[in-house]
Design an enzyme around this catalytic site. Structure first.
Site, PDB file in Angstrom:
ATOM      1  N   ASP A 136      14.252   3.401   6.233  1.00  0.00           N
ATOM      2  CA  ASP A 136      13.714   2.397   5.170  1.00  0.00           C
ATOM      3  C   ASP A 136      14.361   1.919   4.018  1.00  0.00           C
ATOM      4  O   ASP A 136      14.460   0.700   3.934  1.00  0.00           O
ATOM      5  CB  ASP A 136      12.808   3.568   4.495  1.00  0.00           C
ATOM      6  CG  ASP A 136      11.430   4.022   5.316  1.00  0.00           C
ATOM      7  OD1 ASP A 136      11.655   3.681   6.566  1.00  0.00           O
ATOM      8  OD2 ASP A 136      10.328   4.423   4.648  1.00  0.00           O
TER       9      ASP A 136
ATOM     10  N   PRO B  52       0.764  -1.217  -0.086  1.00  0.00           N
ATOM     11  CA  PRO B  52      -0.054  -0.111  -0.023  1.00  0.00           C
ATOM     12  C   PRO B  52       0.989   1.259  -0.116  1.00  0.00           C
ATOM     13  O   PRO B  52       2.005   1.427   0.750  1.00  0.00           O
ATOM     14  CB  PRO B  52      -0.782  -0.007   1.386  1.00  0.00           C
ATOM     15  CG  PRO B  52      -0.770  -1.356   1.675  1.00  0.00           C
ATOM     16  CD  PRO B  52       0.665  -2.057   1.137  1.00  0.00           C
TER      17      PRO B  52
ATOM     18  N   GLY C 227       3.210   3.889   5.428  1.00  0.00           N
ATOM     19  CA  GLY C 227       4.606   3.358   6.376  1.00  0.00           C
ATOM     20  C   GLY C 227       5.006   1.940   5.886  1.00  0.00           C
ATOM     21  O   GLY C 227       5.508   1.296   6.871  1.00  0.00           O
ATOM     22  N   LEU C 228       4.401   1.495   4.908  1.00  0.00           N
ATOM     23  CA  LEU C 228       5.160  -0.070   4.834  1.00  0.00           C
ATOM     24  C   LEU C 228       6.148  -0.020   3.735  1.00  0.00           C
ATOM     25  O   LEU C 228       6.490  -0.919   2.979  1.00  0.00           O
ATOM     26  CB  LEU C 228       3.866  -0.755   3.941  1.00  0.00           C
ATOM     27  CG  LEU C 228       3.029  -1.185   5.192  1.00  0.00           C
ATOM     28  CD1 LEU C 228       1.555  -1.900   4.569  1.00  0.00           C
ATOM     29  CD2 LEU C 228       3.808  -2.536   6.078  1.00  0.00           C
ATOM     30  N   GLY C 229       6.746   1.333   3.227  1.00  0.00           N
ATOM     31  CA  GLY C 229       7.816   1.393   2.563  1.00  0.00           C
ATOM     32  C   GLY C 229       7.853   0.987   0.868  1.00  0.00           C
ATOM     33  O   GLY C 229       8.738   0.787   0.339  1.00  0.00           O
ATOM     34  N   SER C 230       6.660   1.584   0.682  1.00  0.00           N
ATOM     35  CA  SER C 230       6.402   1.073  -0.985  1.00  0.00           C
ATOM     36  C   SER C 230       7.230   1.737  -1.760  1.00  0.00           C
ATOM     37  O   SER C 230       7.908   1.270  -2.811  1.00  0.00           O
ATOM     38  CB  SER C 230       4.834   1.294  -1.227  1.00  0.00           C
ATOM     39  OG  SER C 230       4.737   2.866  -1.792  1.00  0.00           O
TER      40      SER C 230
ATOM     41  N   ALA D 206      10.695   0.303  -1.769  1.00  0.00           N
ATOM     42  CA  ALA D 206      10.948  -0.982  -2.290  1.00  0.00           C
ATOM     43  C   ALA D 206      10.795  -0.913  -3.819  1.00  0.00           C
ATOM     44  O   ALA D 206      11.303  -1.615  -4.356  1.00  0.00           O
ATOM     45  CB  ALA D 206       9.562  -1.806  -1.877  1.00  0.00           C
TER      46      ALA D 206
HETATM   47  O1  PMV Z   1       8.455   5.881   5.608  1.00  0.00           O
HETATM   48  P1  PMV Z   1       7.670   5.808   6.959  1.00  0.00           P
HETATM   49  O2  PMV Z   1       6.122   6.398   7.117  1.00  0.00           O
HETATM   50  O3  PMV Z   1       7.712   4.586   7.500  1.00  0.00           O
HETATM   51  O4  PMV Z   1       8.198   6.705   8.315  1.00  0.00           O
HETATM   52  C1  PMV Z   1       9.670   6.655   8.410  1.00  0.00           C
HETATM   53  C2  PMV Z   1      10.080   6.847   9.714  1.00  0.00           C
HETATM   54  C3  PMV Z   1      10.382   8.195  10.131  1.00  0.00           C
HETATM   55  O5  PMV Z   1      11.396   8.097  11.481  1.00  0.00           O
HETATM   56  C4  PMV Z   1       9.128   9.070  10.595  1.00  0.00           C
HETATM   57  C5  PMV Z   1      11.207   8.978   9.197  1.00  0.00           C
HETATM   58  C6  PMV Z   1      12.275   8.775   8.870  1.00  0.00           C
HETATM   59  O6  PMV Z   1      13.226   8.957   7.712  1.00  0.00           O
HETATM   60  O7  PMV Z   1      13.305   7.832   9.590  1.00  0.00           O
END
Ligand code: PMV
Length: 312
Positions: free
Chosen positions: A150, A99, A103-106, A109
């Site tokens: 990420d 998705p 927050g799942l890294g789309s 990836a």
């Molecule tokens: O990409 P997300 O939504 O999983 O967020 C990354 C995590 C944060 O700490 C909020 C941002 C970062 O660059 O580490």
């Protein structure tokens, strides 16, 4: 044809604080993946790349895309990294089951899958640290100040303990454990949450530094739990991390509803994962409680649930 994949990811502990130099832990989510396929085509001139990404309804030649478009950017970065070789016309097809903006890294990836497929197709596969560095460049355009967690977890496809500017440490967790992931259905661009936190940090630095420090300590404790197989303690640490994420203003009523539902249905702990303000939450569950927690999450409004087993 050359095909390459990259997994999704979630942040287990330490989001936001990681942008301010504290440690964080992230794990791959292999149940969702991005795929890139590169094929030689004949109907056009040398050096052209047709980019097809049906998930975002994109079907264009590379040269007509804005160079700052994330797909154009990662293709240019990859070609540059392998010495800008001459190549026959190519088609690059990108699909993903991850998705978007949740927050799942789309995005990461997709970048990693493209680097892998394109560099391999052109006979010059890049080592993991170069793949990760290229994906980081793309994150920088779109997120401003990404920590790099990420691109690291997606590239290495292993649980990692991460401190900005240092080599990621691969965590060899001896005791696998189960997570349930619940999606609020509300997309949340990382840049928005990160800049909201940045403004608040500028206004009240002592409060935010104290919260980041406490979050970093939770991540360090979680690292020890993972390395010593004390995974039953992770739920409690997730709950503590969630309280601090609420204090820094990145939770939301939708996230809260899912977190409460997970805890009430038997999860030993739950928290938001990633940037927050929407996106996904995670819950630590015993495998036999996983069905019950997934049902409770859907009843509480989750538009999608996933289950993943975290192992090295
Ligand atoms: O990409 P997300 O939504 O999983 O967020 C990354 C995590 C944060 O700490 C909020 C941002 C970062 O660059 O580490």
């Amino acid at each position: 044809m050359t095909t390459a994949n990259a997994p999704g990811k979630i942040i287990l502990f330490g989001e936001h604080a990681v942008v301010y130099g504290r440690p964080a832990i992230a794990v791959p989510v292999r149940e969702v993946i991005a795929t890139a396929e590169v094929t030689d085509i004949t109907q056009t001139t040398q050096g052209e790349i047709r980019i097809e990404a049906p998930n975002i309804k994109l079907d264009k030649w590379l040269h007509v895309l804005n160079p700052d478009h994330p797909l154009a950017k990662i293709v240019h970065l990859t070609l540059h990294a392998i010495g800008s070789p001459k190549f026959p016309p190519l088609q690059l097809r990108i699909t993903s089951t991850i998705p978007i903006s949740s927050g799942l890294g789309s995005g990461t990836a997709v970048s990693i899958a493209v680097v892998r497929a394109l560099s391999t197709h052109l006979g010059q596969p890049l080592p993991l640290h170069r793949q990760s560095a290229l994906a980081f460049e793309v994150e920088r355009i779109h997120h401003g100040t990404p920590s790099g967690i990420d691109n690291s977890v997606v590239t290495y496809d292993q649980p990692i303990y991460f401190v900005q500017g240092e080599e990621p440490e691969i965590l060899h967790n001896e005791t696998p454990f189960t997570l349930v992931i619940g999606d609020t259905g509300r997309t949340s661009p990382t840049a928005v949450a990160v800049s909201q936190v940045r403004r608040a940090w500028q206004e009240d630095t002592p409060k935010y530094e104290a919260a980041f420090e406490a979050i970093g300590q939770i991540a360090s404790q979680a690292r020890e739990c993972l390395m010593e197989g004390r995974v039953q303690e992770l739920g409690r640490l997730m709950n503590q991390n969630q309280t601090l994420l609420e204090d820094i203003g990145v939770s939301s009523p939708e996230l809260r509803a899912l977190i409460d539902a997970a805890r009430a249905s038997g999860a030993s702990g739950a928290k938001l994962s990633g940037a927050g303000l929407g996106g996904n939450m995670i819950a630590m569950v015993d495998p036999d409680a996983a069905d019950r927690v997934e049902i409770a999450l859907r009843e509480a409004g989750a538009v999608r649930t996933l289950r993943t087993e975290v192992s090295t």
